[in-house]
Design a protein around this motif. Structure first.
Motif, short mmCIF file in Angstrom:
data_model
loop_
_atom_site.label_atom_id
_atom_site.label_comp_id
_atom_site.label_asym_id
_atom_site.label_seq_id
_atom_site.Cartn_x
_atom_site.Cartn_y
_atom_site.Cartn_z
N ARG A 62 0.73 -1.17 0.09
CA ARG A 62 -0.26 -0.01 -0.06
C ARG A 62 0.94 1.15 0.12
O ARG A 62 0.77 2.24 -0.80
CB ARG A 62 -0.80 0.06 1.19
N LEU A 63 2.04 1.22 0.81
CA LEU A 63 2.77 2.43 0.96
C LEU A 63 3.42 2.56 -0.70
O LEU A 63 3.79 3.87 -0.91
CB LEU A 63 3.94 2.24 2.02
N GLY A 64 3.87 1.58 -1.09
CA GLY A 64 4.43 1.57 -2.51
C GLY A 64 3.53 2.35 -3.73
O GLY A 64 4.17 2.90 -4.37
N GLN A 65 2.22 1.92 -3.31
CA GLN A 65 1.45 2.49 -4.29
C GLN A 65 1.34 4.15 -4.19
O GLN A 65 1.15 4.74 -5.12
CB GLN A 65 -0.16 1.79 -4.01
N ILE A 66 1.56 4.32 -3.12
CA ILE A 66 1.35 5.98 -2.67
C ILE A 66 2.46 6.62 -3.04
O ILE A 66 2.61 7.67 -3.86
CB ILE A 66 1.13 6.15 -1.21
N VAL A 67 3.80 6.08 -2.90
CA VAL A 67 4.91 6.97 -3.11
C VAL A 67 5.16 6.83 -4.49
O VAL A 67 6.17 7.68 -4.82
CB VAL A 67 6.04 6.64 -2.01
N PHE A 68 5.26 5.64 -4.94
CA PHE A 68 5.49 5.58 -6.45
C PHE A 68 4.72 6.40 -7.55
O PHE A 68 5.09 6.68 -8.51
CB PHE A 68 5.53 4.29 -7.13
N ALA A 69 3.71 6.92 -7.11
CA ALA A 69 2.59 7.67 -7.68
C ALA A 69 2.61 9.35 -7.35
O ALA A 69 2.11 10.15 -7.91
CB ALA A 69 1.33 7.19 -7.43
N ASP A 70 3.76 9.65 -6.36
CA ASP A 70 3.66 10.96 -5.86
C ASP A 70 5.15 11.31 -5.39
O ASP A 70 5.50 10.66 -4.61
CB ASP A 70 2.75 10.94 -4.63
N ASP A 71 5.85 12.04 -6.32
CA ASP A 71 7.27 12.55 -5.90
C ASP A 71 7.47 12.80 -4.56
O ASP A 71 8.27 12.72 -3.58
CB ASP A 71 7.64 13.23 -6.76
#
Length: 204
Positions: A78-87
Motif C-alpha cells: 500500500r505504501l508503495g502504491q502511494i509513494v511511486f505515484a507521488d514524488d
C-alpha cells in the motif's frame, strides 16, 4: 570493469548499487559466499520501521493508518502504491527512512574489523552518497532488459515497472558515479565471473 584502485592501509568503503532488477542481489550473494560482509540497505530500511520503532511512528504520522497492515506492521504494498505515484510523498518517506538507515549502517560497519564490508544501497546515487565511498560498484544493464526482467520478476504491469525505474537515477547517472561496473546483460554465470575477478584483484 574499471581498473581497481590500489589498496590502502585503511579499509575502503565499498558501495554496491544498480537500478531495480539489475542483479544487485546476485552480486551480493556471491560476495557473501566469497567472504565479504554485505550490509543491505533494504534490509535495514525494513528494520527501522518495524513495529514499535519511532521510524514506523513517523511513517504513520505522515501517511496515515492506511499504511498499517495486519499485526501492526507496515503495509509495504500500500505504501508503495502511494509513494511511486507521488514524488513529494516519496521524498517525505525517504526523509524518514534514510537517516535511520545510515545511522544503523554506520554502527554495523564497525562490527567487522578485518573483513571486506560492502554496503548495498539501491539509492546510493539518488541520495548523493557516492562521494562517501572509496569504490562504487554499479551493476548495469540496458533499460529495455531491466524493464523486461522487472515485469517478469514482480508481475508488475509495464507501466508500473516503468514508474519504478523512472523513480530512480538514470543509467547514465549511475555509470558516472561508478568506479567498477559489472555488466549484467548476459546470464548469471557471466555476472558471477565478473564478481570473482573483482574479488581476486581486491586480494592481489
Amino acid at each position: 570493469m574499471a581498473p581497481h584502485p590500489p589498496r590502502s592501509a585503511q579499509p575502503r568503503r565499498i558501495g554496491l548499487t544498480g537500478g531495480i532488477a539489475s542483479g544487485k542481489s546476485t552480486v551480493a550473494e556471491r560476495l557473501t559466499e566469497l567472504g565479504a560482509v554485505v550490509i543491505d540497505a533494504d534490509e535495514l530500511a525494513r528494520r527501522v520501521v518495524e513495529p514499535g520503532t519511532d521510524g514506523l511512528a513517523q511513517v504513520i504520522a505522515r501517511f496515515g493508518p492506511q499504511v498499517v497492515g495486519e499485526g501492526g506492521g507496515l503495509d509495504r504494498a500500500r505504501l508503495g502504491q502511494i509513494v511511486f505515484a507521488d514524488d513529494t510523498a516519496r521524498r517525505d518517506l525517504e526523509a524518514i527512512i534514510h537517516p535511520r538507515v545510515r545511522a544503523l549502517a554506520a554502527t554495523l560497519r564497525c562490527c567487522h574489523p578485518g573483513r571486506v564490508v560492502v554496503e548495498m544501497i539501491p539509492l546510493l546515487v539518488e541520495t548523493g552518497q557516492s562521494g562517501a565511498f572509496d569504490e562504487v560498484i554499479v551493476v548495469d544493464l540496458p533499460e529495455d532488459l531491466q524493464r523486461e526482467r522487472l515485469v517478469r520478476r514482480s508481475g508488475l504491469t509495464p507501466a508500473a515497472a516503468e514508474a519504478r525505474i523512472r523513480a530512480q537515477a538514470s543509467r547514465d547517472q549511475r555509470l558516472t558515479a561508478a568506479t567498477t561496473v559489472f555488466d549484467n546483460s548476459g546470464d548469471r554465470a557471466a555476472l558471477i565471473a565478473q564478481v570473482d575477478q573483482w574479488w581476486r584483484e581486491l586480494h592481489a
